[in-house]
Design an enzyme around this catalytic site. Sequence first.
Site, mmCIF file in Angstrom:
data_model
loop_
_atom_site.group_PDB
_atom_site.id
_atom_site.type_symbol
_atom_site.label_atom_id
_atom_site.label_comp_id
_atom_site.label_asym_id
_atom_site.label_seq_id
_atom_site.Cartn_x
_atom_site.Cartn_y
_atom_site.Cartn_z
ATOM 1 N NE ARG A 103 8.371 -59.711 34.241
ATOM 2 C CZ ARG A 103 8.622 -60.679 35.092
ATOM 3 N NH1 ARG A 103 9.110 -61.815 34.669
ATOM 4 N NH2 ARG A 103 8.426 -60.514 36.378
ATOM 5 C CB THR A 107 2.101 -61.222 27.264
ATOM 6 O OG1 THR A 107 2.785 -59.994 27.541
ATOM 7 C CG2 THR A 107 0.656 -60.922 26.943
ATOM 8 C CG ASP A 203 9.907 -56.694 41.358
ATOM 9 O OD1 ASP A 203 10.614 -55.658 41.256
ATOM 10 O OD2 ASP A 203 8.940 -56.919 40.612
HETATM 11 N N1 URA Z 1 12.614 -59.077 37.291
HETATM 12 C C1 URA Z 1 12.948 -59.045 38.615
HETATM 13 O O1 URA Z 1 12.982 -57.983 39.216
HETATM 14 N N2 URA Z 1 13.245 -60.206 39.211
HETATM 15 C C2 URA Z 1 13.224 -61.397 38.582
HETATM 16 O O2 URA Z 1 13.519 -62.420 39.195
HETATM 17 C C3 URA Z 1 12.865 -61.406 37.215
HETATM 18 C C4 URA Z 1 12.558 -60.234 36.598
#
Ligand code: URA
Length: 212
Positions: A103, A107, A203
């Site tokens: 990700r 963006t 995360d």
């Molecule tokens: N990716 C993650 O690891 N945690 C989140 O809360 C959203 C995306």
Amino acid sequence: MQVHVVDHPLVAHKLTVLREATTDSPTFRRLTEELVTLLAYEATREVRVEATDITTPVAPTTGVRLTSPAPLVVPILRAGLGMLEGMQRLLPTAEVGFLGMIRNEETLKAETYAERLPEDLSGRQCYLLDPMLATGGTLAMAIDFLVRRGIDHITAVTLLAAPEGVRRLEKELEHVDVPVTIVTAAIDERLDENGYIVPGLGDAGDRLYGVV
Ligand code: URA
């Protein structure tokens, strides 16, 4: 697209411990594997099997075996790797491919940086592994990519999903005419302004591997 939230006390218990901020990485990894094995049981409800004749020590009978080619399991790097063993426990003969998607933190869009998949994917069933269905960008891109390569049945296994991500996937996959099912342990409240699932578990990659 179908969404299946697995409602089971063991799933809820393991997810609660995963969510806790004080759970350390080794425990987080082990619980992720256990949770994925429970989700995999539901996720493989439509795995393709064929009838086969066998002989028990007592008598001939018929049963079923997984059809060939075996299903394909595709963890999305990096956090999806933490789900692989849990999935393989139920599907030991599955082939494993890898998709590297990350990700873009500015963006919030998904970008592909690696791909290792069998050449011919036509007519294959695929289990995509990604712990967090947050904005839905990564999964939408991965599903689109696999469908273009010929996969004709997709089940995405996630630990958690956000309603925003589920809605986006539904919208983006409207034109996709292969069956897509999302299997998850829970759908949480929302995404925060940084794209994190709330209450979520933080995360997933960092918590699995202990580093950023
Ligand atoms: N990716 C993650 O690891 N945690 C989140 O809360 C959203 C995306």
